[in-house]
Design an enzyme around this catalytic site. Structure first.
Site, short mmCIF file in Angstrom:
data_model
loop_
_atom_site.label_atom_id
_atom_site.label_comp_id
_atom_site.label_asym_id
_atom_site.label_seq_id
_atom_site.Cartn_x
_atom_site.Cartn_y
_atom_site.Cartn_z
N ASP A 67 0.56 -1.22 0.01
CA ASP A 67 0.01 0.05 -0.03
C ASP A 67 0.93 1.29 -0.14
O ASP A 67 2.06 1.25 0.24
CB ASP A 67 -1.31 0.05 1.15
CG ASP A 67 -0.24 -0.34 2.50
OD1 ASP A 67 0.93 -0.45 2.51
OD2 ASP A 67 -1.04 -0.79 3.45
N ASP A 136 -7.63 -2.28 13.97
CA ASP A 136 -9.20 -2.66 13.55
C ASP A 136 -9.16 -3.82 12.40
O ASP A 136 -10.16 -4.11 12.13
CB ASP A 136 -9.63 -1.31 12.47
CG ASP A 136 -8.64 -1.13 11.20
OD1 ASP A 136 -7.71 -1.83 11.03
OD2 ASP A 136 -9.14 -0.07 10.57
N HIS A 138 -7.24 -4.79 9.93
CA HIS A 138 -7.00 -4.72 8.61
C HIS A 138 -5.62 -5.41 8.30
O HIS A 138 -4.72 -5.53 9.00
CB HIS A 138 -7.11 -3.23 8.07
CG HIS A 138 -6.01 -2.25 8.47
ND1 HIS A 138 -5.87 -0.82 8.60
CD2 HIS A 138 -4.55 -2.60 9.05
CE1 HIS A 138 -4.88 -0.47 9.27
NE2 HIS A 138 -4.07 -1.50 9.37
N GLU A 143 -9.86 -1.76 5.26
CA GLU A 143 -10.43 -1.58 6.39
C GLU A 143 -11.66 -2.26 6.57
O GLU A 143 -12.20 -3.14 5.60
CB GLU A 143 -10.74 0.19 6.32
CG GLU A 143 -9.57 0.98 6.21
CD GLU A 143 -8.54 0.99 7.28
OE1 GLU A 143 -8.12 0.05 8.02
OE2 GLU A 143 -8.36 2.24 7.74
P1 PGA Z 1 2.18 -1.57 12.60
O1 PGA Z 1 0.75 -1.52 11.71
O2 PGA Z 1 2.93 -2.48 12.24
O3 PGA Z 1 2.68 -0.19 12.61
O4 PGA Z 1 1.41 -1.64 13.99
C1 PGA Z 1 0.29 -2.69 10.97
C2 PGA Z 1 -0.75 -2.27 10.24
O5 PGA Z 1 -1.39 -1.30 10.41
O6 PGA Z 1 -1.25 -2.95 9.19
#
Ligand code: PGA
Length: 268
Positions: A67, A136, A138, A143
């Site tokens: 992404d 959340d 994802h 999302e």
């Molecule tokens: P993080 O993010 O590794 O910074 O916790 C994970 C994500 O949002 O997929």
């Protein structure tokens, strides 16, 4: 699903890197799906160490990132382009032409996303996809309510994700509201998916992803339908799993299990 529970962040990073490195050693032209965020940083540091000390060779490796924020140019310090070059790509012998990161400045985003999917196909598909998980639930920026069949596309971030990512920006209102993300369907086509999670803040989405129902409300739960999904968790991230002891038991008996599954030798 394989659930690997390790003591801490260093141990999950080493485990994840070992899986990726073993794959590259077996298939030097491997196609890797890569993720950003805090979680894969240790895995990338370990890959860099293996490159400089053990000769792990990325010359023929191809990468596709999950992404990118819309509206941030590749030169922006908080873009995922910048992150990837800073955290991994500048430190290994990857061929720049083999690196694919979604372009957050694309003029025609739907056409661009279609082209990104085509590039993955043209590379032969993703062999091994590295994933984190959002609070959340994802994967990528898929999302809650994202279709489990979704493809690379523009996605509006949730307030929760914007708040989570605000730690990297000076102010929350600087966090982009939109991102280009591979879809859940795109991710599900990877040969192997490895999802890393660290810290008690991930215990809830991890438990829902592994032991809850398959639902678009927790897009990581789609991995329950994947034939080769590996969750690598530190103890705090595994803290809410009901079958934690069972997963540890399975892992401890992995070698015996491999022997049990081997074909029985014919007797004398
Ligand atoms: P993080 O993010 O590794 O910074 O916790 C994970 C994500 O949002 O997929």
């Amino acid at each position: 699903m394989e659930i690997i529970i390790k003591d801490d962040f260093a141990a999950i990073s080493a485990e994840g890197a070992k899986i990726v490195a073993d794959y590259i050693r077996r298939k030097p032209d491997a196609v890797l799906g890569l993720a950003t965020g805090s979680t894969p940083i240790g895995l990338y540091q370990e890959l860099i160490r293996m490159h400089s000390h053990e000769g792990l060779d990325f010359q023929q490796v191809t990468t596709f990132n999950l992404d990118e924020y819309v509206g941030l140019p590749a030169t922006h310090k908080l873009s995922y382009h910048y992150f990837m070059w800073e955290q991994l790509l500048s430190h290994i012998n990857i061929n720049r032409d083999n690196v694919h990161l979604p372009d957050g400045m694309a003029a025609d985003i739907p056409a661009y996303c279609k082209g990104y999917e085509e590039a993955i196909q043209a590379a032969g598909g993703i062999d091994i996809q590295v994933l984190g998980i959002g609070t959340d639930g994802h994967i990528g920026f898929n999302e809650p309510s994202s279709s489990l069949g979704s493809r690379t596309r523009l996605k509006t971030l949730t307030r929760e994700t914007i708040a989570d990512n605000a730690r990297f920006f000076e102010r929350a209102d600087q966090v982009p509201r939109y991102a280009i993300t591979m879809g859940v369907g795109t991710i599900m086509e990877a040969g192997t998916c490895i999802l890393l999670a660290s810290g008690a803040g991930k215990a809830d989405p991890v438990a829902k992803a592994i032991e809850g129902p398959v639902t678009a409300m927790i897009t990581a739960s789609a991995l329950q339908l994947h034939q080769d999904a590996i969750f690598i968790l530190d103890k705090p991230a595994a803290g809410k799993l009901q079958l934690q002891e069972y997963y540890e038991w399975v892992y401890q008996n992995k070698d015996n299990r491999a022997r049990a599954a081997a074909p029985i030798q014919a007797g004398p």
